[in-house]
Design a protein around this motif. Structure first.
Motif, PDB file in Angstrom:
ATOM      1  N   ARG B  31       0.822  -1.111  -0.089  1.00  0.00           N
ATOM      2  CA  ARG B  31      -0.189   0.129  -0.093  1.00  0.00           C
ATOM      3  C   ARG B  31       0.952   1.192   0.037  1.00  0.00           C
ATOM      4  O   ARG B  31       1.865   1.225   0.548  1.00  0.00           O
ATOM      5  CB  ARG B  31      -0.962  -0.072   1.408  1.00  0.00           C
ATOM      6  CG  ARG B  31      -2.064  -1.060   1.161  1.00  0.00           C
ATOM      7  CD  ARG B  31      -2.800  -1.058   2.337  1.00  0.00           C
ATOM      8  NE  ARG B  31      -3.780  -2.167   2.239  1.00  0.00           N
ATOM      9  CZ  ARG B  31      -4.642  -2.572   3.343  1.00  0.00           C
ATOM     10  NH1 ARG B  31      -4.607  -2.062   4.331  1.00  0.00           N
ATOM     11  NH2 ARG B  31      -5.556  -3.350   2.967  1.00  0.00           N
ATOM     12  N   TYR B  33       0.621   5.764  -0.150  1.00  0.00           N
ATOM     13  CA  TYR B  33      -0.110   6.628  -0.162  1.00  0.00           C
ATOM     14  C   TYR B  33       0.520   8.023  -0.539  1.00  0.00           C
ATOM     15  O   TYR B  33       1.815   8.255  -0.088  1.00  0.00           O
ATOM     16  CB  TYR B  33      -0.704   6.982   1.373  1.00  0.00           C
ATOM     17  CG  TYR B  33      -1.393   5.588   1.807  1.00  0.00           C
ATOM     18  CD1 TYR B  33      -0.736   4.717   2.504  1.00  0.00           C
ATOM     19  CD2 TYR B  33      -2.616   5.664   1.875  1.00  0.00           C
ATOM     20  CE1 TYR B  33      -1.097   3.475   3.005  1.00  0.00           C
ATOM     21  CE2 TYR B  33      -3.491   4.522   2.224  1.00  0.00           C
ATOM     22  CZ  TYR B  33      -2.603   3.268   2.991  1.00  0.00           C
ATOM     23  OH  TYR B  33      -3.143   2.298   3.348  1.00  0.00           O
ATOM     24  N   GLU B 100      -2.095  -1.669  10.216  1.00  0.00           N
ATOM     25  CA  GLU B 100      -2.549  -0.239  10.379  1.00  0.00           C
ATOM     26  C   GLU B 100      -1.606   0.887  10.155  1.00  0.00           C
ATOM     27  O   GLU B 100      -2.082   1.968   9.531  1.00  0.00           O
ATOM     28  CB  GLU B 100      -3.352  -0.037  11.557  1.00  0.00           C
ATOM     29  CG  GLU B 100      -4.387  -1.171  11.904  1.00  0.00           C
ATOM     30  CD  GLU B 100      -4.037  -2.339  12.590  1.00  0.00           C
ATOM     31  OE1 GLU B 100      -4.529  -3.468  12.574  1.00  0.00           O
ATOM     32  OE2 GLU B 100      -2.669  -2.369  13.040  1.00  0.00           O
ATOM     33  N   THR B 101      -0.530   0.785  10.461  1.00  0.00           N
ATOM     34  CA  THR B 101       0.466   1.944  10.637  1.00  0.00           C
ATOM     35  C   THR B 101       0.914   2.310   9.172  1.00  0.00           C
ATOM     36  O   THR B 101       1.490   1.351   8.415  1.00  0.00           O
ATOM     37  CB  THR B 101       1.520   1.783  11.648  1.00  0.00           C
ATOM     38  OG1 THR B 101       1.102   1.446  12.794  1.00  0.00           O
ATOM     39  CG2 THR B 101       2.584   2.944  11.523  1.00  0.00           C
ATOM     40  N   GLN B 102       0.653   3.537   9.121  1.00  0.00           N
ATOM     41  CA  GLN B 102       1.504   4.006   7.595  1.00  0.00           C
ATOM     42  C   GLN B 102       2.897   4.757   7.962  1.00  0.00           C
ATOM     43  O   GLN B 102       2.815   5.502   9.082  1.00  0.00           O
ATOM     44  CB  GLN B 102       0.704   5.198   7.061  1.00  0.00           C
ATOM     45  CG  GLN B 102      -0.659   4.436   6.588  1.00  0.00           C
ATOM     46  CD  GLN B 102      -1.486   5.537   6.010  1.00  0.00           C
ATOM     47  OE1 GLN B 102      -1.163   6.584   5.235  1.00  0.00           O
ATOM     48  NE2 GLN B 102      -2.785   5.245   5.689  1.00  0.00           N
ATOM     49  N   TYR B 103       3.814   4.340   7.251  1.00  0.00           N
ATOM     50  CA  TYR B 103       5.081   4.976   7.552  1.00  0.00           C
ATOM     51  C   TYR B 103       5.686   5.948   6.625  1.00  0.00           C
ATOM     52  O   TYR B 103       5.385   5.539   5.316  1.00  0.00           O
ATOM     53  CB  TYR B 103       6.198   3.790   7.602  1.00  0.00           C
ATOM     54  CG  TYR B 103       6.001   2.448   8.562  1.00  0.00           C
ATOM     55  CD1 TYR B 103       5.170   1.632   8.298  1.00  0.00           C
ATOM     56  CD2 TYR B 103       6.487   2.781   9.746  1.00  0.00           C
ATOM     57  CE1 TYR B 103       4.755   0.719   9.407  1.00  0.00           C
ATOM     58  CE2 TYR B 103       6.231   1.793  10.890  1.00  0.00           C
ATOM     59  CZ  TYR B 103       5.475   0.677  10.386  1.00  0.00           C
ATOM     60  OH  TYR B 103       5.045  -0.114  11.342  1.00  0.00           O
ATOM     61  N   PHE B 104       5.754   7.148   7.127  1.00  0.00           N
ATOM     62  CA  PHE B 104       5.989   8.322   6.144  1.00  0.00           C
ATOM     63  C   PHE B 104       7.532   8.393   5.601  1.00  0.00           C
ATOM     64  O   PHE B 104       8.545   8.281   6.510  1.00  0.00           O
ATOM     65  CB  PHE B 104       5.478   9.495   6.817  1.00  0.00           C
ATOM     66  CG  PHE B 104       4.275   9.683   6.701  1.00  0.00           C
ATOM     67  CD1 PHE B 104       3.264   9.224   7.871  1.00  0.00           C
ATOM     68  CD2 PHE B 104       3.436  10.356   5.742  1.00  0.00           C
ATOM     69  CE1 PHE B 104       1.817   9.205   7.850  1.00  0.00           C
ATOM     70  CE2 PHE B 104       1.993  10.599   5.751  1.00  0.00           C
ATOM     71  CZ  PHE B 104       1.329  10.047   6.850  1.00  0.00           C
TER      72      PHE B 104
END
Lengths: 111, 113
Positions: B31, B33, B100-104
């Motif tokens: 995923r 974003y 769940e966590t998104q890593y930027f």
């Protein structure tokens, strides 16, 4: 849509405790995140709550009440390096797992 | 694992020019974003990929914006005919399915003159 509110700015003293509140209005709630962001840098993950209650991680704790649409991030034993923006973000079902962020709370830690 | 990387880190361009940004997600994160962040605000969602498929686009993503993820690995975000209002930090994030966590990533800061 989602509406997420958090205070714009807070000031606290080194060694003290600060609580950052976040309220949200959304349908299909599927989790709330807190991120820390230093000026000019990327957000870094702090905590995730999907069930009611308190999650503790060292000096940082996060609380969630789904019925009240309310969360807080508690920072204990504040250090100068904790001066940063703290972002509250909500995830909803059927939204591609995208996050909707509040405007962020800038925390200034003073000696 | 080196984390999410973005290139370039800074871009200054003149109004009307086209710009392209690249994001390399964490390996095996399917995923990806894109978000945009202006000064003093939280990030705003732009678009989302599951592998190579672009599954959601925000209304913020006008016709001048296009994003691709051709092989399900890196992604590019192109802005055509840039406007001064496009000046912002463009952030990329990734996550594996089931987490769940998104890593930027560190972001690309765009300034349109």
């Amino acid at each position: 849509g989602q509406n997420i509110d958090q205070p714009t700015e807070m000031t606290a003293t080194e060694g003290a405790i600060v609580q950052i509140n976040c309220t949200y209005q959304t349908s299909g709630f599927n989790g709330l995140f807190w991120y820390q962001q230093h000026a000019g840098e990327a957000p870094t993950f702090l905590s995730y709550n999907v069930l009611d209650g308190l999650e503790e991680k060292g000096r940082f704790s996060s609380f969630l009440s789904r019925s009240k649409g309310y969360s807080y991030l508690l920072l204990k034993e504040l250090q100068m390096k904790d001066s940063a923006s703290y972002l509250c973000a909500v995830r909803v079902w059927a939204a591609g797992n995208k996050l909707t962020f509040g405007g962020g709370t800038r925390v200034l830690v003073k000696p | 694992d080196t984390g999410v990387s973005q290139d370039p880190r800074h871009k200054i361009t003149k109004r009307g020019q086209n710009v392209t940004f690249r994001c390399d997600p964490i390996s095996e994160h399917n995923r990806l974003y894109w978000y945009r962040q202006t000064l003093g605000q939280g990030p705003e969602f732009l678009t989302y990929f599951q592998n190579e498929a672009q599954l959601e686009k925000s209304r913020l993503l006008s016709d001048r914006f296009s994003a691709e993820r051709p092989k399900g690995s890196f992604s590019t975000l192109e802005i055509q005919r840039t406007e001064q209002g496009d000046s912002a930090m463009y952030l990329c994030a990734s996550s594996p399915t089931g987490e769940e966590t998104q890593y930027f990533g560190p972001g690309t800061r765009l300034l349109v003159l």
